[in-house]
Design a protein around this motif. Structure first.
Motif, short mmCIF file in Angstrom:
data_model
loop_
_atom_site.label_atom_id
_atom_site.label_comp_id
_atom_site.label_asym_id
_atom_site.label_seq_id
_atom_site.Cartn_x
_atom_site.Cartn_y
_atom_site.Cartn_z
N ALA A 152 9.18 -1.01 8.61
CA ALA A 152 8.43 -0.15 7.68
C ALA A 152 7.96 1.13 8.35
N HIS A 153 7.61 1.03 9.64
CA HIS A 153 7.22 2.23 10.39
C HIS A 153 8.45 3.07 10.74
N ARG A 154 9.55 2.38 11.05
CA ARG A 154 10.75 3.06 11.55
C ARG A 154 11.55 3.74 10.44
N ASP A 155 11.66 3.10 9.28
CA ASP A 155 12.54 3.63 8.23
C ASP A 155 11.86 4.61 7.28
N GLY A 156 10.61 4.92 7.55
CA GLY A 156 9.91 5.91 6.72
C GLY A 156 9.18 5.34 5.53
N SER A 157 9.24 4.01 5.33
CA SER A 157 8.57 3.42 4.16
C SER A 157 7.09 3.74 4.14
N ILE A 158 6.45 3.62 5.29
CA ILE A 158 5.01 3.88 5.37
C ILE A 158 4.73 5.38 5.40
N LYS A 159 5.46 6.09 6.25
CA LYS A 159 5.23 7.53 6.38
C LYS A 159 5.45 8.26 5.06
N ASN A 160 6.41 7.81 4.29
CA ASN A 160 6.66 8.45 2.99
C ASN A 160 5.48 8.28 2.05
N GLU A 161 4.83 7.13 2.12
CA GLU A 161 3.63 6.92 1.29
C GLU A 161 2.52 7.85 1.72
N VAL A 162 2.36 8.04 3.04
CA VAL A 162 1.34 8.96 3.55
C VAL A 162 1.67 10.38 3.11
N ARG A 163 2.94 10.77 3.24
CA ARG A 163 3.35 12.12 2.83
C ARG A 163 3.01 12.40 1.36
N ARG A 164 3.22 11.39 0.53
CA ARG A 164 3.01 11.58 -0.91
C ARG A 164 1.54 11.77 -1.27
N ASP A 165 0.64 11.22 -0.42
CA ASP A 165 -0.78 11.27 -0.78
C ASP A 165 -1.63 11.31 0.49
N LEU A 166 -1.53 12.41 1.21
CA LEU A 166 -2.25 12.54 2.48
C LEU A 166 -3.75 12.31 2.33
N ALA A 167 -4.32 12.80 1.25
CA ALA A 167 -5.77 12.71 1.07
C ALA A 167 -6.27 11.27 0.98
N SER A 168 -5.41 10.35 0.55
CA SER A 168 -5.82 8.94 0.41
C SER A 168 -5.78 8.19 1.74
N TYR A 169 -5.04 8.71 2.70
CA TYR A 169 -4.84 7.96 3.93
C TYR A 169 -5.37 8.66 5.19
N VAL A 170 -5.46 9.97 5.17
CA VAL A 170 -5.85 10.73 6.36
C VAL A 170 -7.22 11.35 6.15
N ILE A 171 -8.09 11.18 7.14
CA ILE A 171 -9.45 11.71 7.07
C ILE A 171 -9.51 13.03 7.83
N LYS A 172 -9.80 14.11 7.12
CA LYS A 172 -9.99 15.39 7.79
C LYS A 172 -11.35 15.44 8.47
N ASP A 173 -11.40 16.00 9.68
CA ASP A 173 -12.66 16.06 10.41
C ASP A 173 -12.76 17.41 11.11
N SER A 212 4.70 9.04 17.42
CA SER A 212 5.23 9.49 16.13
C SER A 212 6.29 10.57 16.35
N ASP A 213 7.23 10.67 15.40
CA ASP A 213 8.29 11.66 15.52
C ASP A 213 7.77 13.07 15.20
N PHE A 214 8.59 14.07 15.48
CA PHE A 214 8.15 15.46 15.32
C PHE A 214 7.73 15.79 13.89
N HIS A 215 8.54 15.43 12.92
CA HIS A 215 8.27 15.84 11.55
C HIS A 215 6.97 15.22 11.03
N TYR A 216 6.71 13.95 11.39
CA TYR A 216 5.47 13.31 10.95
C TYR A 216 4.28 13.90 11.70
N THR A 217 4.47 14.17 12.99
CA THR A 217 3.40 14.79 13.78
C THR A 217 3.04 16.16 13.21
N LYS A 218 4.05 16.95 12.90
CA LYS A 218 3.81 18.28 12.32
C LYS A 218 3.06 18.16 10.99
N LEU A 219 3.47 17.22 10.16
CA LEU A 219 2.82 17.01 8.87
C LEU A 219 1.33 16.76 9.05
#
Length: 467
Positions: free
Chosen positions: A166-187, A210-217
């Motif tokens: 799930a971490h490797r194939d993008g299943s999880i990262k794609n969910e984060v990409r779709r809704d950053l505000a629900s999963y990532v806390i800005k500080d 993490s890979d480059f594209h996810y890190t950049k995101l």
């Protein structure tokens, strides 16, 4: 002001030249409950694709079912909470507590050797859903006579492989990409602190698996909006190293690949590296590039094994550990302070009664006298009454913490194994990165003197004599 950074080994920030940061759960914070709930859902779907019954999809997610620092017994289907010495202090089979008599029967030795491959540690917040799923599937297997599931060890392997996939194939990262505000806390305070450290001539770098594209995101989302002295996170961090394969980064000899930030393409790099964005590499070449000794670098991460333990053993960098659970645990400590005070007072009251009982019973055995029988019975009665009151208070104390496992950093009266690992390998630790960045970049963190048992006793004796 309350202390927010806790010191295991003296650390002078003024002498630190480079500060490095893991990204996930360190530089970038997640809403762990929301994130692990999504992982739970995704992994259950992957398990059904492996042939598990559709009925497992209805398993509810209970974030509190597992905490960091637990140990999974893959063969027996048990989760264990162990002390710093490896002693079992709590155990569950599936989602049900393991009775002490059965625990003692199951484990002929009460001490767990984590070098044994049958055991797996829950070291990071990313492992909460894994432990949760294992506990639930063990219970599901035991309570269902209609459905056939693999043995416990195979189930663990299937869950682990599904989480990794799930971490490797993008299943999880794609969910984060779709809704950053629900999963990532800005500080914003993190970015303010990073820029302040740069003013004090501290060089900053990111070292992440993490890979480059996810890190950049994530850095675009969590860092860029709050920058004032820099236009882009790539200006803030001298080096950004992605897909680092920690802990291999600290142990192996791997080459760096230079990443083109425009499109993520990569080219081979020979020799030392210049400031920029890279993939892979190794700590030895990186340290040589910086022309730095281990004591010049402070690395902050959240994973005791991937970020801290191997780094401390193999590179001798200075280390800081983010323990997200601390914030809630410290708040609970303040809540239970009156209860702890009562427990301490009763324990002190019980000690002279126990001492007198030992003296009188020893005298009876050694001399045959029966003159003190009434007093012995009275002492035993008083001690039993105090024991009951203390037990009630301990239960009230424990009820303030995780309802299944209690405190993260304690296992009964001892430090937990997780607390011991944090103490051994992290120079300092805190609940979140912002707690460290609130400090002056010239702070001198002094480790407190930790008295040994005989020193405490000597100190008590000295105080009594002085009084």
């Amino acid at each position: 002001m309350d202390t927010k950074v806790f010191v295991n080994r003296t650390l002078n920030l003024r002498k630190i030249r480079y500060l490095g940061f893991d990204m996930d759960h360190t530089l970038v914070r997640y809403d762990s409950r929301a994130f692990e709930l999504k992982v739970h859902e995704i992994v259950l779907k992957k398990l059904t694709a492996r042939g598990y019954p559709e009925a497992v999809l209805s398993l509810p997610f209970d974030y509190d079912l597992a905490i960091r620092g637990l140990v999974i017994d893959k063969l027996k289907g048990n989760l264990l909470k162990i002390s710093r010495h490896g002693g079992i202090r709590a155990a569950f089979h599936g989602v049900k507590p393991l009775e002490f008599s059965l625990q003692r029967k199951t484990y002929s030795s009460t001490y767990i050797d984590l070098r044994d491959q049958r055991y797996s540690s829950i070291d990071t917040a990313f492992s909460i859903s894994l432990a949760n799923l294992f506990m639930q599937l063990v219970h599901f297997k035991d309570s269902s006579s209609q459905l056939v599931l693999p043995d416990y060890a195979t189930m663990f392997g299937d869950i682990m492989n599904s989480v990794d996939a799930a971490h490797r194939d993008g299943s999880i990262k794609n969910e984060v990409r779709r809704d950053l505000a629900s999963y990532v806390i800005k500080d914003e305070s993190v970015v303010r602190g990073l820029e302040r450290f740069r003013l004090h001539d501290k060089k900053l770098f990111v070292l992440t698996n993490s890979d480059f594209h996810y890190t950049k995101l994530l850095l675009d989302y969590a860092i860029n909006p709050f920058l004032k002295e820099h236009k882009h996170w790539s200006e803030l961090f001298e080096f950004v190293i992605v897909s680092a394969q920690k802990p291999r980064f600290f142990m192996d000899d791997q080459k760096f690949l230079l990443v083109n930030p425009e499109n993520g393409t990569m080219t081979n790099v020979d020799g030392v590296i210049q400031p920029g964005i890279y993939q892979g590499g190794c700590a030895k070449l990186f340290t040589d590039t910086l022309d730095a000794e281990g004591d010049d670098i402070l690395y902050i991460g959240d994973h005791i094994y991937g970020d801290i333990l191997r780094l401390k053993k193999d590179c001798n960098w200075r280390t800081a550990m983010v323990v997200e659970d601390l914030a809630e645990e410290i708040r609970k400590y303040k809540e239970v302070a009156p209860i702890q005070k009562q427990i301490n007072a009763m324990m002190l009251a019980k000690q002279p009664l126990e001492d007198e009982n030992v003296k009188l019973v020893s005298e009876r055995i050694e001399t045959g006298t029966t003159l003190h029988e009434a007093r012995i019975h009275e002492l035993q009665r008083l001690t039993s009454e105090l024991d009951k009151q203390i037990s009630d208070l301990i239960r009230a104390h424990q009820n303030h913490f995780n309802k299944y496992w209690g405190e993260v950093m304690r296992a009964g009266n001892e430090e937990s194994y997780f607390a011991n690992q944090t103490e051994r390998f992290a120079c300092i630790y805190m609940a979140k990165l912002a707690d460290l960045l609130e400090c002056s970049p010239r702070t001198y963190f002094r480790a407190p003197r930790r008295p040994m048992a005989h020193e405490i006793q000597a100190g008590q004796a000295s105080m009594t004599l002085d009084a």
